[in-house]
Design a protein around this motif. Structure first.
Motif, PDB file in Angstrom:
ATOM      1  N   HIS A   1       0.839  -1.207   0.000  1.00 54.35           N
ATOM      2  CA  HIS A   1       0.000   0.000   0.000  1.00 54.35           C
ATOM      3  C   HIS A   1       0.869   1.250   0.000  1.00 54.35           C
ATOM      4  O   HIS A   1       1.957   1.248   0.580  1.00 54.35           O
ATOM      5  CB  HIS A   1      -0.919   0.008   1.233  1.00 54.35           C
ATOM      6  N   PRO A   2       0.408   2.332  -0.640  1.00 53.68           N
ATOM      7  CA  PRO A   2       1.210   3.569  -0.625  1.00 53.68           C
ATOM      8  C   PRO A   2       1.513   4.099   0.773  1.00 53.68           C
ATOM      9  O   PRO A   2       2.594   4.636   1.016  1.00 53.68           O
ATOM     10  CB  PRO A   2       0.340   4.566  -1.409  1.00 53.68           C
ATOM     11  N   ILE A   3       0.572   3.971   1.712  1.00 55.82           N
ATOM     12  CA  ILE A   3       0.818   4.451   3.073  1.00 55.82           C
ATOM     13  C   ILE A   3       1.911   3.615   3.727  1.00 55.82           C
ATOM     14  O   ILE A   3       1.939   2.399   3.604  1.00 55.82           O
ATOM     15  CB  ILE A   3      -0.472   4.391   3.918  1.00 55.82           C
ATOM     16  N   ASP A   4       2.826   4.284   4.432  1.00 57.75           N
ATOM     17  CA  ASP A   4       3.809   3.583   5.255  1.00 57.75           C
ATOM     18  C   ASP A   4       3.158   3.226   6.588  1.00 57.75           C
ATOM     19  O   ASP A   4       2.614   4.099   7.279  1.00 57.75           O
ATOM     20  CB  ASP A   4       5.033   4.464   5.507  1.00 57.75           C
ATOM     21  N   LEU A   5       3.211   1.940   6.956  1.00 53.81           N
ATOM     22  CA  LEU A   5       2.638   1.464   8.208  1.00 53.81           C
ATOM     23  C   LEU A   5       3.752   1.101   9.179  1.00 53.81           C
ATOM     24  O   LEU A   5       4.680   0.371   8.823  1.00 53.81           O
ATOM     25  CB  LEU A   5       1.757   0.232   7.972  1.00 53.81           C
ATOM     26  N   ILE A   6       3.654   1.613  10.393  1.00 57.46           N
ATOM     27  CA  ILE A   6       4.626   1.328  11.447  1.00 57.46           C
ATOM     28  C   ILE A   6       3.928   0.427  12.459  1.00 57.46           C
ATOM     29  O   ILE A   6       2.983   0.847  13.132  1.00 57.46           O
ATOM     30  CB  ILE A   6       5.110   2.631  12.103  1.00 57.46           C
ATOM     31  N   PRO A   7       4.352  -0.848  12.590  1.00 56.07           N
ATOM     32  CA  PRO A   7       3.581  -1.823  13.368  1.00 56.07           C
ATOM     33  C   PRO A   7       3.841  -1.767  14.873  1.00 56.07           C
ATOM     34  O   PRO A   7       4.978  -1.654  15.323  1.00 56.07           O
ATOM     35  CB  PRO A   7       4.044  -3.164  12.794  1.00 56.07           C
ATOM     36  N   THR A   8       2.752  -1.857  15.624  1.00 58.58           N
ATOM     37  CA  THR A   8       2.797  -1.876  17.084  1.00 58.58           C
ATOM     38  C   THR A   8       2.055  -3.100  17.611  1.00 58.58           C
ATOM     39  O   THR A   8       0.911  -3.365  17.219  1.00 58.58           O
ATOM     40  CB  THR A   8       2.156  -0.603  17.668  1.00 58.58           C
TER      41      THR A   8
END
Length: 421
Positions: free
Chosen positions: A179-186
């Protein structure tokens, strides 16, 4: 002398170019400093920003690559891509029935104690296929992107078993690749005690510490660990044990703190060196002092208070005056804040925190970057940084909170590519 790299994208005729160049993070009065340039331009080479400044200076400074895309901003506003630093995007069933129950007088805790709330989402997520969850999460990300969000922090927390928490984190990591959005996982396994452990909570804490956290870190599925530190969920002693274990395994810390009462979560977040503490509706003066001294970012979630029908909001101005770094986020989740719109959150922050438009923009750009431990790397338009850029169909940035409940995005550029508009 022209720059060696050539522009692949050039945006000119920007009425208000909000660069956010300046101190990182923005605290106190500096939150009103937007690094604003009138009649500005931005040149992009590939994924990175090549030049930022007044139109005449930028256009005279860059060479254009063959096929360079030229965009006329038509006197509008341009900002960095927004950063949503507290979201729960992986869920299946929505909970509009609970929203109506609250309208009819039931409290959040009434609903939770009756088996609704987080535990209802847990039961549903466990039964939903990975493919279906991925599809629904992607739809939410698409909506976030359309409202100008280019980076999010994405929490698990609706699995509450090793298998289901890993399923959620794998979805987040897979979507980060596609996906274009950068996801930072928690990792948020400590979001609630699941049904099967209601009468043996110590065994669930043992599962978190000795199985879930090691499994998550072994597979490098998360960067952060979060916890719902609250009486009735995880108390201070339990939270300290879980978060010390997470820290020992190399996870950075975030805290849901002081949302329902003054539990001491903000003090514990500061004590353990958490990157951020979030909600903070009932933060104490000692909590404010501790967070300011520790440099722990306050992530405020006015949409949650709004959606729950509360009249009590976090003491945001008090935090700013104390020198705390303040960020804003949607808290996008199915129970207490079902919105993907950071512009709507900016409106709520203006009305309920008395934030100026500039303070709110600081809180979803440079300060939100600090809330995900990326201060100075994203949330700014500056030569050499990644080209995450939003063009707005407005002529004054103060229209963002003022013209509420609509989408004023014209174009979204993610890593130098037009992904919306």
């Amino acid at each position: 002398m022209p720059l060696q790299k050539k522009a692949t994208l050039l945006i000119t005729n920007i009425g208000q170019l909000i660069t956010m160049e300046g101190p990182v993070p923005r605290v106190s009065d500096s939150m009103n400093d937007l690094g604003l340039i009138k009649n500005g331009a931005v040149a992009v080479a590939g994924e990175e920003i090549l030049a930022v400044g007044e139109s005449q200076a930028v256009e005279g400074k860059v060479d254009l690559a063959e096929g360079c895309i030229a965009i006329d901003a038509d006197g509008g506003v341009v900002t960095p891509g927004f950063i949503d630093s507290h979201t729960h995007p992986v869920f299946s069933r929505t909970r509009e029935d609970e929203f109506e129950m609250r309208i009819l007088g039931k409290s959040y805790m009434d609903i939770a104690n009756a088996g609704g709330g987080i535990r209802a989402s847990v039961r549903d997520l466990r039964e939903t296929s990975k493919a279906d969850l991925t599809k629904k999460t992607k739809t939410r990300l698409d909506t976030m992107l359309s409202y100008g969000t280019t980076t999010i922090e994405a929490k698990s927390g609706y699995g509450l078993s090793t298998e289901s928490e890993i399923k959620s984190l794998e979805i987040i990591n897979n979507l980060n690749e596609t996906h274009p959005i950068d996801l930072i996982p928690t990792f948020l396994g400590a979001h609630e005690v699941p049904d099967e452990f209601r009468d043996k909570r110590e065994k669930y804490i043992d599962l978190l510490i000795n199985e879930m956290i090691p499994e998550v870190t072994k597979n490098k599925l998360a960067e952060f660990c979060d916890i719902f530190c609250e009486e009735g969920v995880f108390n201070i002693d339990e939270s300290r044990r879980i978060m010390i274990a997470a820290k020992k395994h190399g996870l950075k810390l975030k805290f849901h703190a002081d949302e329902l009462g003054a539990s001491g979560g903000s003090e514990l977040a500061a004590e353990l060196g958490a990157v951020s503490a979030e909600h903070l509706v009932h933060i104490s003066d000692n909590g404010i002092k501790a967070m300011a001294e520790a440099g722990t970012v306050a992530v405020l979630l006015p949409g949650t208070c709004f959606s729950l029908g509360h009249s009590n909001y976090a003491p945001a101005r008090k935090m700013i005056d104390a020198g705390i770094v303040v960020a804003l986020s949607t808290d996008c989740n199915p129970g207490s804040s079902y919105t993907e719109s950071l512009p709507m959150i900016i409106s709520l922050a203006g009305l309920n925190y008395k934030f100026t438009a500039a303070e709110s923009i600081s809180a979803v750009t440079v300060n939100a970057a600090c809330a995900v431990d990326r201060g100075g790397q994203i949330g700014m338009l500056q030569s050499g940084l990644v080209a995450d850029i939003v063009l707005w169909k407005i002529n004054d940035y103060r229209e963002l909170p003022y013209h509420y409940g609509v989408n004023s995005v014209q174009k979204v550029i993610k890593r130098g590519k037009i992904v919306i508009g």
